[in-house]
Write a protein that holds these residues in place. Structure first.
Motif, PDB file in Angstrom:
ATOM      1  N   ARG A   1      19.211  -5.081  92.463  1.00  0.00           N
ATOM      2  CA  ARG A   1      19.593  -6.464  92.149  1.00  0.00           C
ATOM      3  C   ARG A   1      19.034  -6.913  90.805  1.00  0.00           C
ATOM      4  N   LEU A   2      17.770  -6.599  90.560  1.00  0.00           N
ATOM      5  CA  LEU A   2      17.132  -7.069  89.336  1.00  0.00           C
ATOM      6  C   LEU A   2      17.647  -6.343  88.093  1.00  0.00           C
ATOM      7  N   LYS A   3      17.996  -5.072  88.231  1.00  0.00           N
ATOM      8  CA  LYS A   3      18.573  -4.360  87.084  1.00  0.00           C
ATOM      9  C   LYS A   3      19.882  -5.010  86.649  1.00  0.00           C
ATOM     10  N   ILE A   4      20.685  -5.396  87.623  1.00  0.00           N
ATOM     11  CA  ILE A   4      21.943  -6.082  87.303  1.00  0.00           C
ATOM     12  C   ILE A   4      21.660  -7.450  86.692  1.00  0.00           C
ATOM     13  N   ASN A   5      20.734  -8.180  87.291  1.00  0.00           N
ATOM     14  CA  ASN A   5      20.470  -9.551  86.843  1.00  0.00           C
ATOM     15  C   ASN A   5      19.834  -9.616  85.463  1.00  0.00           C
ATOM     16  N   ARG A   6      19.080  -8.588  85.083  1.00  0.00           N
ATOM     17  CA  ARG A   6      18.497  -8.586  83.739  1.00  0.00           C
ATOM     18  C   ARG A   6      19.571  -8.527  82.664  1.00  0.00           C
ATOM     19  N   LYS A   7      20.709  -7.958  83.013  1.00  0.00           N
ATOM     20  CA  LYS A   7      21.809  -7.845  82.052  1.00  0.00           C
ATOM     21  C   LYS A   7      22.813  -8.987  82.170  1.00  0.00           C
ATOM     22  N   LEU A   8      23.071  -9.413  83.404  1.00  0.00           N
ATOM     23  CA  LEU A   8      24.162 -10.368  83.616  1.00  0.00           C
ATOM     24  C   LEU A   8      23.688 -11.780  83.948  1.00  0.00           C
ATOM     25  N   GLY A   9      22.404 -11.983  84.051  1.00  0.00           N
ATOM     26  CA  GLY A   9      21.877 -13.311  84.385  1.00  0.00           C
ATOM     27  C   GLY A   9      21.079 -13.262  85.673  1.00  0.00           C
TER      28      GLY A   9
ATOM     29  N   GLU B   1      27.563   1.417  85.676  1.00  0.00           N
ATOM     30  CA  GLU B   1      26.911   2.673  85.299  1.00  0.00           C
ATOM     31  C   GLU B   1      26.001   2.469  84.093  1.00  0.00           C
ATOM     32  N   LYS B   2      26.478   1.676  83.126  1.00  0.00           N
ATOM     33  CA  LYS B   2      25.666   1.402  81.932  1.00  0.00           C
ATOM     34  C   LYS B   2      24.450   0.546  82.287  1.00  0.00           C
ATOM     35  N   ILE B   3      24.666  -0.474  83.131  1.00  0.00           N
ATOM     36  CA  ILE B   3      23.564  -1.358  83.515  1.00  0.00           C
ATOM     37  C   ILE B   3      22.459  -0.577  84.215  1.00  0.00           C
ATOM     38  N   LEU B   4      22.855   0.319  85.125  1.00  0.00           N
ATOM     39  CA  LEU B   4      21.878   1.087  85.892  1.00  0.00           C
ATOM     40  C   LEU B   4      21.361   2.303  85.133  1.00  0.00           C
ATOM     41  N   ASN B   5      21.977   2.578  83.988  1.00  0.00           N
ATOM     42  CA  ASN B   5      21.582   3.722  83.157  1.00  0.00           C
ATOM     43  C   ASN B   5      21.650   5.023  83.949  1.00  0.00           C
ATOM     44  N   MET B   6      22.756   5.178  84.666  1.00  0.00           N
ATOM     45  CA  MET B   6      22.975   6.381  85.468  1.00  0.00           C
ATOM     46  C   MET B   6      24.104   7.193  84.857  1.00  0.00           C
ATOM     47  N   HIS B   7      23.833   8.476  84.633  1.00  0.00           N
ATOM     48  CA  HIS B   7      24.808   9.347  83.963  1.00  0.00           C
ATOM     49  C   HIS B   7      25.097  10.555  84.858  1.00  0.00           C
ATOM     50  N   ASN B   8      25.667  10.265  86.001  1.00  0.00           N
ATOM     51  CA  ASN B   8      25.954  11.317  86.972  1.00  0.00           C
ATOM     52  C   ASN B   8      27.451  11.473  87.206  1.00  0.00           C
ATOM     53  N   GLY B   9      28.232  11.041  86.243  1.00  0.00           N
ATOM     54  CA  GLY B   9      29.675  11.062  86.435  1.00  0.00           C
ATOM     55  C   GLY B   9      30.158   9.705  86.910  1.00  0.00           C
ATOM     56  N   PRO B  10      31.442   9.575  87.190  1.00  0.00           N
ATOM     57  CA  PRO B  10      31.982   8.287  87.623  1.00  0.00           C
ATOM     58  C   PRO B  10      31.401   7.861  88.974  1.00  0.00           C
ATOM     59  N   MET B  11      31.142   6.578  89.092  1.00  0.00           N
ATOM     60  CA  MET B  11      30.565   6.018  90.310  1.00  0.00           C
ATOM     61  C   MET B  11      31.658   5.915  91.369  1.00  0.00           C
ATOM     62  N   VAL B  12      31.489   6.637  92.481  1.00  0.00           N
ATOM     63  CA  VAL B  12      32.523   6.688  93.517  1.00  0.00           C
ATOM     64  C   VAL B  12      32.432   5.491  94.455  1.00  0.00           C
ATOM     65  N   SER B  13      31.227   5.206  94.947  1.00  0.00           N
ATOM     66  CA  SER B  13      31.066   4.109  95.902  1.00  0.00           C
ATOM     67  C   SER B  13      29.629   3.615  95.898  1.00  0.00           C
ATOM     68  N   ILE B  14      29.464   2.412  96.422  1.00  0.00           N
ATOM     69  CA  ILE B  14      28.133   1.841  96.656  1.00  0.00           C
ATOM     70  C   ILE B  14      28.129   1.291  98.072  1.00  0.00           C
ATOM     71  N   SER B  15      27.125   1.642  98.835  1.00  0.00           N
ATOM     72  CA  SER B  15      26.991   1.089 100.183  1.00  0.00           C
ATOM     73  C   SER B  15      25.597   0.494 100.338  1.00  0.00           C
ATOM     74  N   PHE B  16      25.550  -0.648 101.013  1.00  0.00           N
ATOM     75  CA  PHE B  16      24.280  -1.313 101.279  1.00  0.00           C
ATOM     76  C   PHE B  16      24.098  -1.344 102.792  1.00  0.00           C
ATOM     77  N   ASN B  17      23.208  -0.484 103.288  1.00  0.00           N
ATOM     78  CA  ASN B  17      22.913  -0.437 104.710  1.00  0.00           C
ATOM     79  C   ASN B  17      21.873  -1.509 105.018  1.00  0.00           C
ATOM     80  N   LEU B  18      22.320  -2.630 105.583  1.00  0.00           N
ATOM     81  CA  LEU B  18      21.421  -3.748 105.834  1.00  0.00           C
ATOM     82  C   LEU B  18      20.381  -3.414 106.892  1.00  0.00           C
ATOM     83  N   ASP B  19      20.737  -2.560 107.846  1.00  0.00           N
ATOM     84  CA  ASP B  19      19.778  -2.216 108.896  1.00  0.00           C
ATOM     85  C   ASP B  19      18.651  -1.330 108.372  1.00  0.00           C
TER      86      ASP B  19
END
Length: 648
Positions: free
Chosen positions: A315-323, A276-294
């Motif tokens: 992907r890049l938002k995460i990688n800028r913080k974690l490598g 939540e901090k990495i993505l700078n999202m303040h919408n309450g607790p993150m319930v789930s993440i789904s990646f629809n490949l299709d």
């Protein structure tokens, strides 16, 4: 890598020199870019590290006759050194300090650049803009040479069997230049970092200008390291759903996944509160993440809101913080364990367009740069730039018919490894079996070919739709009658035939892949060459050509064919010669005016390819001393043979 991190919508906001091709036809644009030059900012990362660490140096050595122009003062120069002290960059020309400002070194050819652990060659002229605190170095290169040099640096490939991958990537880079859509900088066309393309100066390679991509504005010209087995579209750079189905990352012919590398499988975990901090999202607790490949969309769910985010942005938002390689690719699944999200994936990079790993694997399997580009960009159109005798006409191997004689390969370096369906060339094997075990069929059997043959619930067709009429063995082999050879499936014992194939493998090293069929129609397809799962390598076809030549010359042949009768040998040899006089190649070869007295061979037309099927022409044969195996993409056996005999 080029296009790796930037959203397509940003391209429209960046400055680029599109005026170079504005208002011109495609042909005019191609002619323009054959000589157009691009400007590249070089040594960007090295200069940044010099500034941050205040260590290191750069040495340039220039050819004799080079001239430095500093503040309109020109003088000869042979060497230039760049160093960094506590406050500024210092430039020394032949040991003498040069004032800050714009510096140009003119000369012929290229200059040598020595770094701490490597040496590079850069084209001249060299432009240096130094304000003391900041320095920028640019060089100018032709668009084509830059494309191949950048592709060489991007891939890091040095082996001959990898070069078709380098050629394919250089075509992509060249097409990107011509499209004008991928330039990102104000004062130069490209930098030498991965946000553009890696560039380390001149390589020893030349651009393959036998063809170019002729519709660069229509093709999504992306590339990356490895897709892990799934090709993505440009939708990974936006929140919009995928607009079309991308090509499959699979080779039907070779039964492997080109872009997959097992060592590139990865797993990562991130706590939901950290995410939540990495993505700078303040919408309450993150319930789930789904990646629809299709759909190529990432959906993040909160208690009262769902948020769509572009996969590459995520992907890049995460990688800028974690490598930068933390989330290694856009091909992964997500599971939640407690308050932790677990990412399990494969590949490296954004996964859109060409996979460098996949291109390398296809190159190693004997595919050409054209075929690699077709695999990843089915909508790409090619313009041939060579005509007449130099026009593209396929690939071939020329060799002396003596065992282990000289080979000359025209095509991919790994062409000998290329595995292809035998097609009608397999009729030679069927003929040898008849000669050994069923000479009665060879001498007395005839068949009335009407164009179609019904076997049980299957209908087999001859390539000659109206049929060949009544044909003997010699007629059938010369004209490659599918139905004559198909009908033999009802005359021959399959077990004995497959044992014969095993003996051919063992005694002569010709490695056919033939599987037992459990229907009469299936076995009949094998006999006539219509079973495209029966495959060999180009190397195997060279061995088969030499074996047939040895038999035809009545040379002593050991192994299963040792006792082959002279009458049977003569019958087969005569039929293979008739390929050129009355058979499949008679008409196209007559038009060439080539003397056919000593020619013999066998044609074949097959459907093969990687992720889609295309027609390929095959020819094997030769004259009294020289053999040839030829392969013609998007062709047929007739045209392939007509092309091949020109080289004999």
């Amino acid at each position: 890598m080029m296009g790796r991190f930037f959203l397509p919508v940003l391209f429209a906001l960046l400055l680029f020199r599109s005026s170079a091709i504005h208002g011109r036809t495609e042909a005019e644009a191609q002619n323009l870019f054959s000589t157009e030059k691009v400007t590249i900012s070089i040594l960007s990362k090295f200069l940044r590290l010099m500034k941050e660490e205040r260590t290191g140096f750069i040495n340039f050595s220039f050819p004799e006759g080079s001239v430095i122009d500093a503040q309109n003062i020109k003088s000869p120069v042979r060497g230039l050194k760049i160093i960094r002290n506590e406050n500024s960059f210092i430039i020394l020309a032949d040991g003498t300090p040069v004032k800050s400002g714009r510096i140009t070194i003119n000369g012929t050819g290229s200059c040598r650049c020595s770094l701490a652990d490597e040496t590079r060659n850069y084209p001249l002229p060299l432009e240096i803009l130094n304000d003391g605190n900041k320095i920028n170095i640019t060089v100018t290169e032709t668009a084509k040479q830059y494309s191949v040099d950048s592709a060489y640096a991007e891939t890091g490939f040095h082996k001959a069997q990898d070069m078709e991958a380098v050629k394919a990537l250089s075509q992509i880079i060249y097409a990107r230049i011509r499209s004008g859509k991928y330039r990102k900088h104000r004062d130069y066309d490209f930098c030498d970092l991965t946000c553009c393309q890696v560039y380390r100066g001149r390589s020893t390679l030349d651009f393959d200008d036998s063809f170019i991509i002729s519709n660069p504005h229509e093709v999504p010209l992306y590339f990356h390291s490895s897709n892990g087995g799934r090709i993505m579209t440009e939708s990974v750079f936006s929140r919009s759903p995928r607009q079309y189905r991308p090509p499959m990352e699979y080779s039907f012919n070779d039964r492997f996944i080109p872009g997959e590398a097992t060592f590139e499988k990865w797993e990562r975990s991130i706590r939901s509160d950290d995410l939540e901090k990495i993505l700078n999202m303040h919408n309450g607790p993150m319930v789930s993440i789904s990646f629809n490949l299709d759909r190529e969309q990432v959906l993040i769910s909160f208690p009262h809101k769902n948020v769509l985010i572009a996969p590459e942005t995520f992907r890049l938002k995460i990688n800028r913080k974690l490598g930068w390689n933390y989330i290694r690719s856009n091909y992964y699944t997500i599971e939640k364990a407690g308050d932790t999200f677990i990412f399990s994936g494969s590949g490296l990079g954004h996964c859109a367009g060409l996979s460098i790993t996949g291109a390398r694997n296809l190159s190693n399997a004997g595919y050409s740069s054209r075929e690699i580009l077709r695999h990843y960009f089915p909508i790409a159109a090619f313009t041939e730039t060579r005509h007449g005798a130099n026009a593209f006409s396929g690939y071939h191997v020329i060799f002396t018919l003596k065992k282990n004689g000289t080979l000359k390969v025209s095509g991919p370096s790994a062409l000998m490894n290329r595995r292809i369906p035998c097609g009608s060339t397999f009729k030679i094997i069927t003929s040898l079996y008849l000669a050994m075990y069923r000479p009665d069929i060879l001498h007395r059997y005839s068949y009335n070919c009407t164009g179609k043959l019904k076997i049980d619930d299957s209908v087999l067709e001859c390539w000659e739709k109206k049929g060949h009429g009544t044909v003997s063995f010699t007629d059938a082999l010369a004209s490659s009658c599918n139905l004559y050879f198909s009908s033999l499936g009802m005359e021959i014992n399959q077990t004995k035939f497959l044992n014969f194939i095993d003996a051919i493998k063992k005694d002569y090293g010709i490695n056919f892949t033939v599987r037992k069929r459990y229907s009469r129609a299936g076995f009949s397809r094998i006999m006539c060459g219509l079973d495209f799962d029966v495959k060999v390598t180009v190397s195997d076809l060279v061995k088969l050509t030499r074996l047939v030549h040895s038999l035809g010359r009545k040379e002593n042949v050991n192994g299963v064919l040792h006792d082959l009768g002279e009458n049977e040998i003569s019958l087969i040899a005569g039929a293979l010669h008739r390929t050129f006089t009355t058979g499949t190649v008679s008409e196209p070869v007559k038009k060439t005016g080539i003397n056919t007295d000593e020619l013999w061979g066998k044609t074949g037309t097959v459907l093969t390819g990687t992720n889609f099927h295309a027609s390929y022409g095959i020819f094997i044969g030769g004259n009294h001393s020289t053999g040839i195996v030829a392969l013609m993409p998007e062709g047929n056996g007739k045209n392939c043979a007509a092309m091949a005999v020109r080289f004999l």
